[in-house]
Design a protein around this motif. Structure first.
Motif, short mmCIF file in Angstrom:
data_model
loop_
_atom_site.label_atom_id
_atom_site.label_comp_id
_atom_site.label_asym_id
_atom_site.label_seq_id
_atom_site.Cartn_x
_atom_site.Cartn_y
_atom_site.Cartn_z
N ASN B 36 0.81 -1.21 0.00
CA ASN B 36 0.00 0.00 0.00
C ASN B 36 0.85 1.26 0.00
N PHE B 37 1.09 1.83 -1.18
CA PHE B 37 1.79 3.10 -1.27
C PHE B 37 1.02 4.19 -0.55
N GLY B 38 -0.29 4.02 -0.43
CA GLY B 38 -1.12 5.04 0.20
C GLY B 38 -1.03 5.06 1.72
N TYR B 39 -0.22 4.15 2.30
CA TYR B 39 -0.14 4.06 3.76
C TYR B 39 0.31 5.38 4.38
N GLY B 40 1.33 6.00 3.78
CA GLY B 40 1.82 7.28 4.29
C GLY B 40 0.73 8.34 4.23
N ALA B 41 -0.07 8.29 3.15
CA ALA B 41 -1.16 9.27 3.01
C ALA B 41 -2.22 9.05 4.07
N GLN B 42 -2.47 7.77 4.42
CA GLN B 42 -3.43 7.47 5.48
C GLN B 42 -2.97 8.06 6.81
N ALA B 43 -1.68 7.85 7.10
CA ALA B 43 -1.12 8.37 8.35
C ALA B 43 -1.20 9.89 8.37
N TYR B 44 -0.87 10.48 7.21
CA TYR B 44 -0.91 11.93 7.11
C TYR B 44 -2.32 12.46 7.33
N ALA B 45 -3.31 11.76 6.76
CA ALA B 45 -4.70 12.20 6.90
C ALA B 45 -5.10 12.23 8.38
N SER B 46 -4.75 11.17 9.12
CA SER B 46 -5.10 11.15 10.54
C SER B 46 -4.39 12.27 11.30
N LEU B 103 -3.56 7.20 -4.41
CA LEU B 103 -3.91 7.61 -3.05
C LEU B 103 -2.80 8.50 -2.47
N LEU B 104 -1.55 8.09 -2.72
CA LEU B 104 -0.41 8.85 -2.21
C LEU B 104 -0.38 10.25 -2.81
N VAL B 105 -0.75 10.37 -4.08
CA VAL B 105 -0.75 11.67 -4.74
C VAL B 105 -2.02 12.46 -4.38
N GLY B 106 -3.15 11.75 -4.33
CA GLY B 106 -4.43 12.44 -4.22
C GLY B 106 -4.78 12.92 -2.82
N ILE B 107 -4.53 12.08 -1.80
CA ILE B 107 -5.02 12.43 -0.46
C ILE B 107 -4.37 13.71 0.08
N ALA B 198 -8.87 -6.63 7.96
CA ALA B 198 -7.44 -6.38 7.80
C ALA B 198 -7.18 -4.94 7.40
N TRP B 199 -8.00 -4.42 6.49
CA TRP B 199 -7.83 -3.02 6.07
C TRP B 199 -8.14 -2.06 7.21
N ALA B 200 -9.16 -2.38 8.02
CA ALA B 200 -9.48 -1.52 9.15
C ALA B 200 -8.33 -1.49 10.14
N VAL B 201 -7.76 -2.67 10.44
CA VAL B 201 -6.63 -2.74 11.37
C VAL B 201 -5.46 -1.94 10.82
N SER B 202 -5.19 -2.14 9.52
CA SER B 202 -4.09 -1.42 8.89
C SER B 202 -4.31 0.09 8.95
N GLY B 203 -5.55 0.52 8.71
CA GLY B 203 -5.86 1.95 8.77
C GLY B 203 -5.70 2.51 10.18
N LEU B 204 -6.11 1.70 11.17
CA LEU B 204 -5.96 2.12 12.56
C LEU B 204 -4.48 2.30 12.91
N TYR B 225 5.71 12.96 5.52
CA TYR B 225 5.15 11.62 5.57
C TYR B 225 5.56 10.80 4.36
N VAL B 226 5.77 11.48 3.23
CA VAL B 226 6.22 10.74 2.05
C VAL B 226 7.67 10.30 2.24
N THR B 227 8.52 11.21 2.77
CA THR B 227 9.91 10.85 3.05
C THR B 227 9.97 9.68 4.02
#
Lengths: 248, 655
Positions: B36-46, B103-107, B198-204, B225-227
């Motif tokens: 999930n390249f978007g993982y950093g974006a998820q963390a950033y969103a929170s 997701l990484l670019v968009g969020i 699994a996705w919910a746990v990962s998002g948490l 967050y990208v770095t």
């Protein structure tokens, strides 16, 4: 499955397609409770597709599938599996990345219950000592035949109501095929209704009492297994002379 | 010893941040099968929402934590699963990479649009007071609350996640679902629900990591967050995306070694300015080259993937003769009208915009060629464009070479680098290749482009008018338009020729099935290097065109984020065809120009639009513009056939 007289598995005018490519054209047949049926036909006739439609992996585009009398058309595979139908898919049917024991636990915990887990594992290992030796190895490291036996160990210990076995003999040495069919006979003896998809006609007909022959996604024959051999030969003959098939 | 500790201890919070993200990446990969390249974006969103609630709205910390982490984190994960990753056929690994990238670019681009452009200050540490020194290591190395909470949190998360995955039945089901959701369903397990869990746990986990690690930085910025993500990717790669403790260990090591080396190296040295910032990327390259487990990365694991319908045939070749004639005539009329308009009545502002669009089109052509024709995913196309631009610039500075001649040499340099990159990653496929090109792009970003000898520092290299004939630079109008138009037409023609020739058929065979292509005698290694070399040359030509148009070659114009955006943009408009590149180039600049008229907070929306478009890639790999074109063609066919009362002509696939 409490209603006696109702077939354990029934397909009623089932059509199915992979995207724009149609694979089944109005397939109908039924299997009585406790009986064994061979599903025969040449490559590409739709045998595996029938198996996938029955277990819900591929939704039927029209028609109905009934398991033990209740309509399962459109239900997800896990719901159909919980109604007592077990599908051993063609080729690899085990989780490569999990250990042999984890594969068995995954299956037994749901179907035998948490309390019977240890006992079920012991019975599986007693029936297949080879699996006991390899219990902590990754299932991906087993040979093709051993993987097939692992799949069968799951259904042998906790027999399902209906077992759909897809091309169990594919790519196996003749001796291993004997083992696989011995295990299948055991499953049948425990009262499970069997649907055996097979290319090796003799093997399947030796086990089954009735047969379905598929050709181009339609049923060419449905009846006692004694009459199937002639139809299979006819279908293969038509396939090697396509012009004849067109005039049919 | 004392000095070593003094340098190493400040590295611990960074190392822990990398470790936590690396563990999260491995967890997501092990339980969902998606890198999930978007993982950093998820963390950033929170973290963004948390800081927004605390700073701007004065919420109590605990309430903001519940809202931004306990609720938003899992919800984001569930949304990703429900609307994106669940729809991707299990065998399509490219779609998984592209979806993660969008997701990484968009969020990060979307958040300021939703919540406003606040410059959010970092948030207070939740566990220990960051400023307080709790004890000393050795004689006088202070250990404050930031370090303590980082270590405590990292260890706690590692233990919880490993226990979940290795000892619980849910963990077993998650690992099984990641390998083959269908096989798990056959066992009577509700696999879609397991994957959603699994996705919910990962998002948490992403949310917790994002908020608890925010105090390390002064402000909450997407860039950080990208770095962080890249260092975490390196650590996760070292563990072959399999072992979480090893991933965590390498994460901590990367942080500690970086900071220790920073302490010992003289600040003026090459090692300090170029090698040190690139350290995580060097680790990533090393892992990709030497960790054998990564070579099978992203390959399909689902034995039942053949249940998914096959991909639809290419869209553009499905039209009858009559429509074909209308479209062809229309194309020439439009082209003529375009050239005449550009040379006569087009307002200068729009002419500049469209000029830039043509330069982008050339760069995007390199993406459609590499991804659409050869089936290879590269995340370094902007870097290749930059290499050519800087080469041409430096040749002009030092040798007084004409910039247009330099452009050709620059394109050669870019194709050389692309070829070397392809040779270095010959053993990698899909996701592995994407990561390798990303690492290369980052290496150039931090170690090469900012160097004084390359770009003359952060300001960039300004083009001098006398480098170019015809006053191309000063006018930025008709002369430039003719140049860009000629280059674009030549590149399009070249790509079409290659596509129709033997090489094109070999590449198409390789895209369809590497195994099948090798079976009929296609030399996969050579074809792949060739595809990269040609694509590098296209990117290079586009890069020099962009440089002339912008009159300054700035390092920031060619960074890795642009490479990611390029892939996302091109995928949106159609990756399979030459037209897709032009649609992408013109679409990007026109959209950006139109957004100029919109309120300020909508400025970043262009990327969001394309990211949303790319999210449809899973369902329609030909791109939504292509999809619509096919739909309209089919509609027109129906109208025509009704009028003639004849059946519609048979649809045949030519390409």
């Amino acid at each position: 499955m409490s209603h006696d007289g109702r077939p354990a598995l029934e397909l009623d005018d089932v059509c199915a397609a992979y995207g724009p490519y149609r694979a089944l054209f109005g397939v109908s047949f039924s299997v009585d409770k406790g009986a064994a049926t061979a599903l025969l036909g040449p490559n590409g006739a739709g045998k595996s597709t029938v198996a996938r439609v029955v277990s819900g992996l591929l939704p039927a585009s029209s028609g109905h599938v009934r398991v033990g009398g209740s309509d399962v058309t459109g239900k997800p595979p896990w719901a159909i599996a919980r109604m007592g139908l077990s599908h051993v898919p063609e080729g690899r049917g085990v989780f490569d990345s999990l250990s042999v024991e984890e594969n068995l636990v995954l299956s037994f915990r749901r179907r035998a219950g948490r309390r019977n887990l240890a006992a079920s594992l012991e019975r599986a290992y007693a029936r297949f000592p080879l699996l006991a030796e390899r219990r902590h190895h990754r299932a991906g490291t087993l040979s093709g035949g051993q993987q097939r036996l692992l799949s069968l160990a799951k259904v042998l210990v906790v027999p399902p109501g209906v077992l759909v076995a897809d091309e169990l003999s594919l790519g196996l040495a003749p001796g291993v095929v004997d083992d696989v069919y011995a295990a299948l006979a055991d499953v049948r003896a425990s009262g499970t209704t069997l649907v055996v998809v097979e290319q090796q006609v003799d093997r399947a007909l030796g086990l089954a009492s009735s047969a379905v022959v598929l050709e181009h996604g339609s049923v060419a024959y449905f009846g006692p297994s004694s009459g199937a051999r002639a139809v299979v030969a006819e279908v293969l003959e038509r396939r090697s002379h396509p012009g004849v098939a067109d005039r049919r | 010893m004392e000095q070593l500790l003094g340098f190493a201890v400040p590295g611990i919070p960074y190392g822990c941040a990398y470790a936590v993200f690396a563990v999260g990446l491995v967890l997501t990969y092990q339980t969902t099968g998606v890198f999930n390249f978007g993982y950093g974006a998820q963390a950033y969103a929170s973290a963004f929402v948390f800081a927004w609630l605390v700073d701007d709205h004065a919420w109590p910390t605990w309430a903001a934590f519940v809202c931004a982490v306990a609720i938003l984190g899992p919800v984001l994960g569930l949304v990703f699963d429900r609307f994106l990753f669940r729809r991707i056929p299990s065998a399509n690994s490219t779609a998984k990479v592209v979806t993660g990238l969008s997701l990484l670019v968009g969020i990060p681009a979307l958040l300021p649009v939703v919540f406003g452009n606040g410059n959010l200050v970092g948030v207070p540490s939740v566990v220990f007071n960051p400023g307080t020194v709790y004890f000393h290591l050795g004689a006088d190395v202070p250990v404050n609350g930031t370090y303590l909470s980082a270590v405590l949190f990292t260890v706690a998360m590692l233990v919880v996640v490993v226990l979940l995955l290795r000892t619980t039945h849910l963990g077993l089901e998650m690992r099984a679902a990641a390998e083959s959701s269908r096989l798990l369903e056959l066992e009577g397990v509700d696999a879609p629900r397991v994957t959603a869990t699994a996705w919910a746990v990962s998002g948490l986990m992403a949310g917790i990591a994002g908020v608890l690690l925010a105090p390390t930085e002064v402000t909450v910025q997407a860039q950080d967050y990208v770095t962080l993500m890249v260092a975490a990717i390196a650590a996760a790669a070292c563990a072959a995306l399999r072992s979480m403790p090893i991933a965590a260990l390498f994460g901590v090591l990367i942080g500690v070694v970086s900071l220790t080396a920073q302490g010992y190296l003289p600040t003026s040295s090459f090692w300090y300015s170029a090698v040190l910032p690139a350290f995580p990327f060097i680790v990533l390259v090393g892992a990709l080259l030497f960790v054998p487990g990564l070579r099978r990365l992203g390959q399909a694991t689902d034995p039942l993937s053949s249940v998914d319908p096959p991909l639809p045939p290419p869209a553009a070749r499905a039209r009858g003769r009559e429509i074909d004639r209308i479209v062809r005539t229309g194309f020439w009329v439009l082209l003529f009208a375009f050239v005449v308009s550009m040379l006569t009545w087009m307002p200068p502002a729009w002419e500049t915009v469209l000029n830039q669009g043509m330069a982008y089109s050339v760069v995007f052509l390199s993406v459609t060629f590499l991804t659409g024709t050869a089936g290879q995913l590269s995340l370094a196309q902007a870097t290749l464009a930059g290499i050519a631009a800087f080469t041409a610039g430096q040749l002009a500075v030092h040798l007084g070479l004409d910039f247009l001649a330099g452009a050709v040499l620059g394109a050669l340099a870019a194709s050389l680098v692309a070829g070397l990159l392809a040779v270095a990653s010959l053993r990698l496929r899909g996701l592995g290749l994407a990561l390798m090109t990303l690492a290369a792009a980052l290496l150039f970003d931090v170690a090469v482009f900012p160097a004084q000898a390359v770009s003359g520092g952060t300001g960039g290299l300004a083009l001098e008018p006398h480098w170019l004939p015809l006053g191309l630079l000063s006018a930025n109008g008709h002369d430039y338009f003719l140049l860009a138009f000629l280059v674009l037409v030549a590149c399009v023609g070249a790509v079409r020729l290659v596509q129709r020739g033997t090489t094109g058929r070999f590449l198409a065979a390789m895209r369809g099935s590497e195994l099948g292509a090798a079976g009929v005698g296609v030399d996969l290694a050579w074809q792949r290097v060739l595809a990269f070399v040609l694509s590098g040359a296209l990117a290079g030509l586009g890069g020099t065109l962009l440089a002339i148009q912008q009159t300054v070659i700035a390092p920031g114009e060619f960074n890795y984020q642009l490479s990611l955006a390029f892939v996302v943009i091109v995928v949106t408009t159609g990756v399979g065809t030459v037209e897709g590149a032009i649609q992408a180039g013109i679409g990007l600049v026109v959209l950006e120009q139109l957004l100029q008229y919109a309120p300020g907070r909508l400025q970043g929306l262009a990327f969001v639009v394309f990211a949303l478009g790319a999210l449809t890639y899973a369902a329609h790999p030909e791109g939504i513009v292509e999809l619509e074109k096919r739909r309209w063609t089919e509609r027109a066919e129906r109208v025509l056939s009704r009028r003639h009362r004849t059946p519609a002509p048979a649809v045949t696939g030519r390409s």
